[in-house]
Write a protein that holds these residues in place. Sequence first.
Motif, PDB file in Angstrom:
ATOM      1  N   LYS A 189       1.105  -1.327   0.409  1.00 53.67           N
ATOM      2  CA  LYS A 189       0.097   0.203  -0.026  1.00 53.67           C
ATOM      3  C   LYS A 189       0.772   1.164   0.718  1.00 53.67           C
ATOM      4  O   LYS A 189       2.160   1.594   0.145  1.00 53.67           O
ATOM      5  CB  LYS A 189      -0.747   0.032   0.648  1.00 53.67           C
ATOM      6  CG  LYS A 189      -2.149  -0.685   1.094  1.00 53.67           C
ATOM      7  CD  LYS A 189      -3.179  -0.731   1.920  1.00 53.67           C
ATOM      8  CE  LYS A 189      -4.416  -1.410   1.821  1.00 53.67           C
ATOM      9  NZ  LYS A 189      -4.739  -2.308   3.342  1.00 53.67           N
ATOM     10  N   CYS A 190      -0.308   2.569  -0.558  1.00 54.58           N
ATOM     11  CA  CYS A 190       0.900   3.691  -0.571  1.00 54.58           C
ATOM     12  C   CYS A 190       1.464   4.160   0.898  1.00 54.58           C
ATOM     13  O   CYS A 190       0.306   4.079   1.660  1.00 54.58           O
ATOM     14  CB  CYS A 190       0.373   4.511  -1.501  1.00 54.58           C
ATOM     15  SG  CYS A 190       1.004   6.108  -1.187  1.00 54.58           S
ATOM     16  N   GLY A 191       2.401   4.726   1.307  1.00 51.69           N
ATOM     17  CA  GLY A 191       2.999   5.108   2.865  1.00 51.69           C
ATOM     18  C   GLY A 191       1.643   6.387   3.132  1.00 51.69           C
ATOM     19  O   GLY A 191       2.275   6.551   4.146  1.00 51.69           O
ATOM     20  N   TYR A 192       1.546   6.594   2.043  1.00 49.03           N
ATOM     21  CA  TYR A 192       1.442   8.932   1.570  1.00 49.03           C
ATOM     22  C   TYR A 192      -0.064   8.530   2.378  1.00 49.03           C
ATOM     23  O   TYR A 192      -0.886   9.628   2.972  1.00 49.03           O
ATOM     24  CB  TYR A 192       1.762   9.138   1.329  1.00 49.03           C
ATOM     25  CG  TYR A 192       3.259   9.057   1.091  1.00 49.03           C
ATOM     26  CD1 TYR A 192       4.019  10.139   1.294  1.00 49.03           C
ATOM     27  CD2 TYR A 192       3.872   8.839   0.062  1.00 49.03           C
ATOM     28  CE1 TYR A 192       5.189  10.279   1.982  1.00 49.03           C
ATOM     29  CE2 TYR A 192       5.337   8.384   0.005  1.00 49.03           C
ATOM     30  CZ  TYR A 192       6.198   9.173   1.155  1.00 49.03           C
ATOM     31  OH  TYR A 192       7.451   9.580   1.023  1.00 49.03           O
ATOM     32  N   CYS A 193      -0.851   7.583   1.774  1.00 47.99           N
ATOM     33  CA  CYS A 193      -2.165   7.863   1.081  1.00 47.99           C
ATOM     34  C   CYS A 193      -2.732   6.560   1.734  1.00 47.99           C
ATOM     35  O   CYS A 193      -4.345   6.451   1.755  1.00 47.99           O
ATOM     36  CB  CYS A 193      -2.708   8.541   0.300  1.00 47.99           C
ATOM     37  SG  CYS A 193      -2.149   7.844  -1.524  1.00 47.99           S
ATOM     38  N   GLY A 194      -2.221   5.073   1.926  1.00 45.63           N
ATOM     39  CA  GLY A 194      -3.006   4.071   2.024  1.00 45.63           C
ATOM     40  C   GLY A 194      -3.650   3.127   0.987  1.00 45.63           C
ATOM     41  O   GLY A 194      -4.160   2.653   1.241  1.00 45.63           O
TER      42      GLY A 194
ATOM     43  N   LYS B  95       2.362   2.912  -8.925  1.00 44.55           N
ATOM     44  CA  LYS B  95       1.973   3.730  -9.190  1.00 44.55           C
ATOM     45  C   LYS B  95       1.140   3.427  -8.139  1.00 44.55           C
ATOM     46  O   LYS B  95       0.166   2.510  -7.667  1.00 44.55           O
ATOM     47  CB  LYS B  95       1.741   4.533 -10.017  1.00 44.55           C
ATOM     48  CG  LYS B  95       2.533   4.633 -10.947  1.00 44.55           C
ATOM     49  CD  LYS B  95       2.039   5.581 -12.789  1.00 44.55           C
ATOM     50  CE  LYS B  95       2.499   5.745 -13.117  1.00 44.55           C
ATOM     51  NZ  LYS B  95       2.362   6.340 -14.911  1.00 44.55           N
ATOM     52  N   CYS B  96       1.146   5.150  -7.178  1.00 48.02           N
ATOM     53  CA  CYS B  96      -0.089   4.607  -6.308  1.00 48.02           C
ATOM     54  C   CYS B  96      -1.273   4.969  -6.925  1.00 48.02           C
ATOM     55  O   CYS B  96      -0.969   6.047  -7.135  1.00 48.02           O
ATOM     56  CB  CYS B  96       0.405   5.897  -5.542  1.00 48.02           C
ATOM     57  SG  CYS B  96      -1.107   6.731  -4.085  1.00 48.02           S
ATOM     58  N   LEU B  97      -2.285   4.295  -6.466  1.00 52.69           N
ATOM     59  CA  LEU B  97      -3.247   4.546  -7.124  1.00 52.69           C
ATOM     60  C   LEU B  97      -4.523   5.908  -6.829  1.00 52.69           C
ATOM     61  O   LEU B  97      -4.980   6.278  -7.612  1.00 52.69           O
ATOM     62  CB  LEU B  97      -4.646   3.639  -6.847  1.00 52.69           C
ATOM     63  CG  LEU B  97      -4.451   1.845  -8.198  1.00 52.69           C
ATOM     64  CD1 LEU B  97      -5.665   0.561  -7.753  1.00 52.69           C
ATOM     65  CD2 LEU B  97      -4.061   2.441  -9.514  1.00 52.69           C
TER      66      LEU B  97
ATOM     67  N   GLY C 283      -4.614  13.224  -4.517  1.00 53.16           N
ATOM     68  CA  GLY C 283      -3.296  14.889  -4.245  1.00 53.16           C
ATOM     69  C   GLY C 283      -1.875  14.042  -3.856  1.00 53.16           C
ATOM     70  O   GLY C 283      -1.271  14.702  -2.731  1.00 53.16           O
ATOM     71  N   CYS C 284      -2.498  12.644  -3.813  1.00 53.48           N
ATOM     72  CA  CYS C 284      -0.714  12.428  -2.892  1.00 53.48           C
ATOM     73  C   CYS C 284       0.217  12.150  -3.578  1.00 53.48           C
ATOM     74  O   CYS C 284       0.072  12.289  -5.025  1.00 53.48           O
ATOM     75  CB  CYS C 284      -1.195  10.683  -2.998  1.00 53.48           C
ATOM     76  SG  CYS C 284       0.328  10.035  -2.567  1.00 53.48           S
ATOM     77  N   LYS C 285       1.553  12.331  -3.089  1.00 53.84           N
ATOM     78  CA  LYS C 285       2.974  12.805  -3.976  1.00 53.84           C
ATOM     79  C   LYS C 285       3.754  12.145  -4.271  1.00 53.84           C
ATOM     80  O   LYS C 285       4.868  11.603  -4.447  1.00 53.84           O
ATOM     81  CB  LYS C 285       3.096  14.363  -3.496  1.00 53.84           C
ATOM     82  CG  LYS C 285       2.768  15.536  -2.833  1.00 53.84           C
ATOM     83  CD  LYS C 285       2.980  16.059  -4.258  1.00 53.84           C
ATOM     84  CE  LYS C 285       2.375  17.884  -4.687  1.00 53.84           C
ATOM     85  NZ  LYS C 285       0.833  17.476  -4.761  1.00 53.84           N
ATOM     86  N   LYS C 286       3.765  10.531  -3.667  1.00 50.66           N
ATOM     87  CA  LYS C 286       4.102   9.191  -3.952  1.00 50.66           C
ATOM     88  C   LYS C 286       4.624   9.010  -5.573  1.00 50.66           C
ATOM     89  O   LYS C 286       4.075   8.831  -6.052  1.00 50.66           O
ATOM     90  CB  LYS C 286       3.193   7.837  -3.742  1.00 50.66           C
ATOM     91  CG  LYS C 286       4.198   7.011  -3.564  1.00 50.66           C
ATOM     92  CD  LYS C 286       4.618   6.231  -2.539  1.00 50.66           C
ATOM     93  CE  LYS C 286       5.782   4.859  -3.249  1.00 50.66           C
ATOM     94  NZ  LYS C 286       7.397   5.193  -3.887  1.00 50.66           N
ATOM     95  N   SER C 287       5.801   8.747  -5.806  1.00 49.13           N
ATOM     96  CA  SER C 287       6.730   8.931  -6.802  1.00 49.13           C
ATOM     97  C   SER C 287       7.173   7.396  -6.983  1.00 49.13           C
ATOM     98  O   SER C 287       6.687   6.801  -6.066  1.00 49.13           O
ATOM     99  CB  SER C 287       8.359   9.361  -6.979  1.00 49.13           C
ATOM    100  OG  SER C 287       8.823   8.765  -5.864  1.00 49.13           O
TER     101      SER C 287
END
Length: 343
Positions: free
Chosen positions: A134-139, A159-161, A168-172
């Motif tokens: 899972k994306c650590g920033y937005c889950g 990629k973060c879905l 608005g998530c910035k995960k690269s």
Amino acid sequence: MRETRSKGNFTGGFIIYGYKVENHKVVIDQDKAEMVKFIYEQYAMGVYVKDIIKALTAKGIFNRGKPFARNTVYNILKNEKYSGIYRHNEEVFDNIYPQIVDTDTFNKVRAKIDINHYGKRSTEVVYLLRNKMKCGYCGSPVSAECGTAKNGEKKRYYKCLGRKNGNGCKKSQARKDVLENYVLENVITQLQSNMDYIVNTLLEMQDDYIKANSALTRLVKEQRQTENAIQNIMSAIECGGTSNTAMKRLRELETLSEELEKQIRIEKAQSAFKLSRQEISDFYKLALEQSPQMLINYLIKEIRLFDDKMVIIYNTPKTMSLDESQGFSFIRKTYRTRFTFKT
Ligand SMILES: [Zn+2]
């Protein structure tokens, strides 16, 4: 057991798919053996395990009422008994299991499995990881996508879905192959270094289980009371007080005492059937080497990906849910595994 084996007889435990036991001998279960052959032939031809399962299910072939689990198919593909060979400690027996799969096909399959497990990472491991990331920033879940690098080469990225859907998530994004290998290596290292914790937890669970379920204490107490009652009646008889009621009671108590004795022996034998630290630890080490995907599936709850780090959240053996359909559960299957440990 040794004699049983040298006579070519079945030594007990679980009989693997494709065989049955008749008059202490392992014999081929014809219909199931055909399926074993089918599985081997398909795999040897390069058919994926998931497609072999699809084909079996389409034919209406199930294992205990359910479609074959991947682990079951892999276990079939890895089991040397199908080639007629049974190893126990250092000894090799070729007179216990009749051959279902010819040695050439077996060796071919074994070589293929080794490559999939130790060379390239098995696609199943990767698949399991993907479901847990899972994306650590937005889950949001992360998913793989194809992209084209500057030199025109096609590359896959995670990629973060959430970002993709504009939250608005910035995960690269991260290179798929690099990330997967990195995660996998880490997970394996972590599991290895946490082995003591896993083994300790399982030992505790085992002790609690035995304590909670042991009728031994109660039986021993009851036996002591019965013996006392017998002694009392005996003393009364010695003092000349024989009555029919006392004699009848004495016989009842003696029968009860024998019955308790028997139950105590059974309970003692059962609690002696306990796994040692060494056995549990050996089992997990072997499992980690041979089926990392199984351990990953059970022990990893979630992997949170950040740009500069990742957090791996583990299930504890105590709280994780046991899913029988995966062909593996912690306590009960570990007990069962005793029978097939070294084979
Ligand atoms: Zn995100």
